[in-house]
Scaffold this active site. Structure first.
Site, PDB file in Angstrom:
ATOM      1  N   ASP A  66       0.826  -1.200   0.000  1.00 26.47           N
ATOM      2  CA  ASP A  66       0.000   0.000   0.000  1.00 26.47           C
ATOM      3  C   ASP A  66       0.864   1.255   0.000  1.00 26.47           C
ATOM      4  O   ASP A  66       1.848   1.356   0.743  1.00 26.47           O
ATOM      5  CB  ASP A  66      -0.894  -0.022   1.251  1.00 26.47           C
ATOM      6  CG  ASP A  66      -1.878   1.117   1.301  1.00 26.47           C
ATOM      7  OD1 ASP A  66      -2.747   1.180   0.411  1.00 26.47           O
ATOM      8  OD2 ASP A  66      -1.806   1.929   2.244  1.00 26.47           O
ATOM      9  N   GLU A 108       1.488  -0.129  -5.016  1.00 23.20           N
ATOM     10  CA  GLU A 108       0.518   0.921  -5.316  1.00 23.20           C
ATOM     11  C   GLU A 108       1.264   2.239  -5.349  1.00 23.20           C
ATOM     12  O   GLU A 108       1.951   2.603  -4.387  1.00 23.20           O
ATOM     13  CB  GLU A 108      -0.574   0.984  -4.254  1.00 23.20           C
ATOM     14  CG  GLU A 108      -1.594   2.090  -4.554  1.00 23.20           C
ATOM     15  CD  GLU A 108      -2.457   2.468  -3.363  1.00 23.20           C
ATOM     16  OE1 GLU A 108      -3.646   2.779  -3.575  1.00 23.20           O
ATOM     17  OE2 GLU A 108      -1.946   2.465  -2.224  1.00 23.20           O
TER      18      GLU A 108
END
Length: 554
Positions: free
Chosen positions: A208, A285
């Site tokens: 993330d 990401e």
């Protein structure tokens, strides 16, 4: 050798793979409490495997106060009781592997919950063993925060701690304090977490907010974005980083609070810590303006991450010239790295609505998935995308997302993409739960439920499943190089090539059909089982509305 065996023994299985993203809260509720859970995932994995995808990515299921719905983790090595137990997770992995699916899970290394034991200890004093595990700074002489950095979720990026009489950094919610990834012990601790999950059988991770991992050690202010650049930025609903324009975060150039050169060194250390397992895959990401350069930086070479996705296609307008320019830039920039494309996910408006509000047109949904999975790279298919689900309209009273509540009504948040999966058209709450769902199930999603589409050979689900199974037999679509072809207005065309194998791919993006001039032959003969039956003539191919063509020059 079967395709499944090839993927199980192939250390590069992730190249060209289709990864199906599962948002656990909304996938399937097995215990009737209104919240999706791990047992529900295990019960519905047959549907995912039947699509012809290669892997699943499960969004956070770890213990959490749920301020940001699992992205505020209080125990990185556990399962939140609302989702089940570690034994339930083990059963998901076992079932997925039995179906030939790899399993990726989220790793949130940028921050923890403020309820995490690490943070509670760090906050207690300035001289405890974990005092420097988070980013702390003294106030300015006037009591203000140490610099002008802003939180992505609104407001300043610093919160005062009375216990330490210092500010701590949070790049998202105040309940998500930033980890100090400069600290060797912090690096070792998060690598230990990933090894814990690898030991439980997972095949990799989606990391993330990778470009948020580090910051300027001197805590220097971010410069203001120039007026002309800001006006151009605000003219679009969202930028390349997916940030809504109502957010003052756009008013700065974020050169000191994220996207720092130190991140590459950490990625090398992370890969070294987990890289002795040949079939493991890692996905970044990346949320930044002009992020193709970061994608190249983070995924090139054997010592960094394997692949990454950016927000360009998750925020770009649906227009042939724009999409071609974006993809052309990626092709020129990402030469050694490997992209993982996505049109929809849990953070953005669903593509079916964002790109033209096509409603329930199954041809449009089918064409989008075919385009996504034909690009050079891997791809992420978000739950419900195979059904052609449009974005749900969520009333403010039902809104759960703190991001949306903060910026309502200019930005309605992410809940419209997070509503429960519709499994059974006539069942209460479309078969998602026997209880009251955490978000309402839109009535318009009932007609698009899995059971209704499975019985209809003309449905989006039937067409997408047919295409993905066909794609899986063509290595050129998984790993081939890509070059654009000249095409009429409204048509996007390119060639994929792998050794001597070549395939022309063309897509009607205008919704009016199109004509591809030249002599072509359809892949595997006209009327092949990919589900797209373009009119292949002696000197041209006629694409139907929202159609696609896969073939070769005659």
């Amino acid at each position: 050798m079967s395709t499944q065996i090839e993927r199980e023994t192939d250390g590069d299985w992730w190249r060209g793979a289709v990864v199906y993203q599962i948002y656990p809260r909304s996938f399937m509720d097995a215990d009737g409490d209104g919240l999706g859970d791990l047992a529900g995932i295990a019960a519905r994995l047959d549907h995912v495997a039947d699509l012809g995808v290669d892997a699943i990515w499960i969004a956070p299921f770890f213990p959490s106060p749920m301020r940001d719905f699992g992205y505020d983790v209080s125990d990185m090595c556990g399962v939140d009781p609302r989702f089940g137990t570690l034994a339930d997770f083990d059963r998901v992995v076992e079932r997925a592997h039995a179906l030939g699916l790899k399993v990726l899970i989220d790793q949130i290394l940028c921050h923890t919950s403020d309820a995490h034991p690490w943070f509670l200890e760090s906050r207690a004093s300035r001289d405890n063993p974990r005092a420097d595990w988070y980013v702390w700074a003294d106030a300015r002489p006037d009591g203000g925060p140490p610099n002008n950095w802003l939180s992505l979720f609104g407001g300043i990026a610093w919160t005062w701690s009375p216990e330490r009489r210092q500010y701590y950094l949070h790049k998202f919610l105040p309940e998500q304090p930033s980890l100090n990834l400069f600290h060797p012990q912090v690096q070792a601790a998060v690598c230990d977490v990933s090894r814990f999950w690898l030991d439980r059988g997972v095949d990799g991770f989606r990391l993330d907010s990778v470009n948020f991992f580090h910051h300027d050690p001197q805590l220097r202010d971010n410069p203001a974005r120039p007026d002309a650049e800001l006006r151009a930025l605000l003219a679009r609903p969202k930028g390349d980083d997916g940030i809504p324009r109502a957010n003052p975060y756009n008013m700065q150039i974020h050169e000191n609070d994220k996207t720092r050169p130190e991140t590459v060194d950490f990625l090398r250390a992370y890969r070294a810590a987990i890289g002795d397992r040949p079939s493991v895959a890692t996905m970044a990401e990346i949320a930044a303006d002009g992020s193709h350069a970061l994608l190249e930086l983070y995924t090139t070479g054997e010592d960094r991450l394997h692949m990454g996705y950016t927000f360009e296609l998750l925020s770009a307008p649906f227009e042939r010239t724009t999409l071609r320019a974006l993809l052309d830039d990626a092709a020129k920039t990402v030469r050694g790295g490997w992209p993982c494309w996505a049109f929809s996910n849990h953070d953005v408006v669903r593509a079916q609505s964002r790109w033209g509000a096509q409603g329930r047109d199954p041809a449009f949904a089918r064409m989008l998935v075919a385009l996504l999975t034909s690009l050079r790279g891997s791809s992420c298919l978000y739950q419900g995308e195979e059904l052609g689900l449009p974005e749900a309209e969520i009333a403010f009273a039902d809104l759960q997302d703190p991001y949306g509540r903060r910026f309502w009504p200019s930005y309605k948040g992410r809940d419209g993409a997070r509503t429960p999966m519709p499994w059974e058209a006539r069942a209460p709450h479309a078969g998602f739960t026997a209880g009251t769902p955490w978000l309402p199930v839109p009535e318009e999603h009932r007609a698009l439920a899995v059971d209704a589409q499975r019985a209809d050979p003309t449905s989006a689900l039937a067409g997408i499943r047919r295409f993905l199974h066909w794609r899986g037999r063509h290595a050129v679509l998984r790993r081939g190089e890509m070059r654009f072809l000249e095409a009429p207005e409204g048509v996007l065309a390119f060639e994929r090539r792998l050794g001597a194998a070549a395939m022309v791919c063309a897509f009607d993006l205008g919704g009016e059909g199109g004509v591809l001039p030249g002599r072509f032959v359809a892949a595997e003969g006209h009327g092949s089982d990919n589900g797209f039956d373009s009119d292949v003539g002696e000197s041209r191919v006629v694409l139907p509305r929202w159609g696609a063509f896969f073939g070769a020059t005659a």
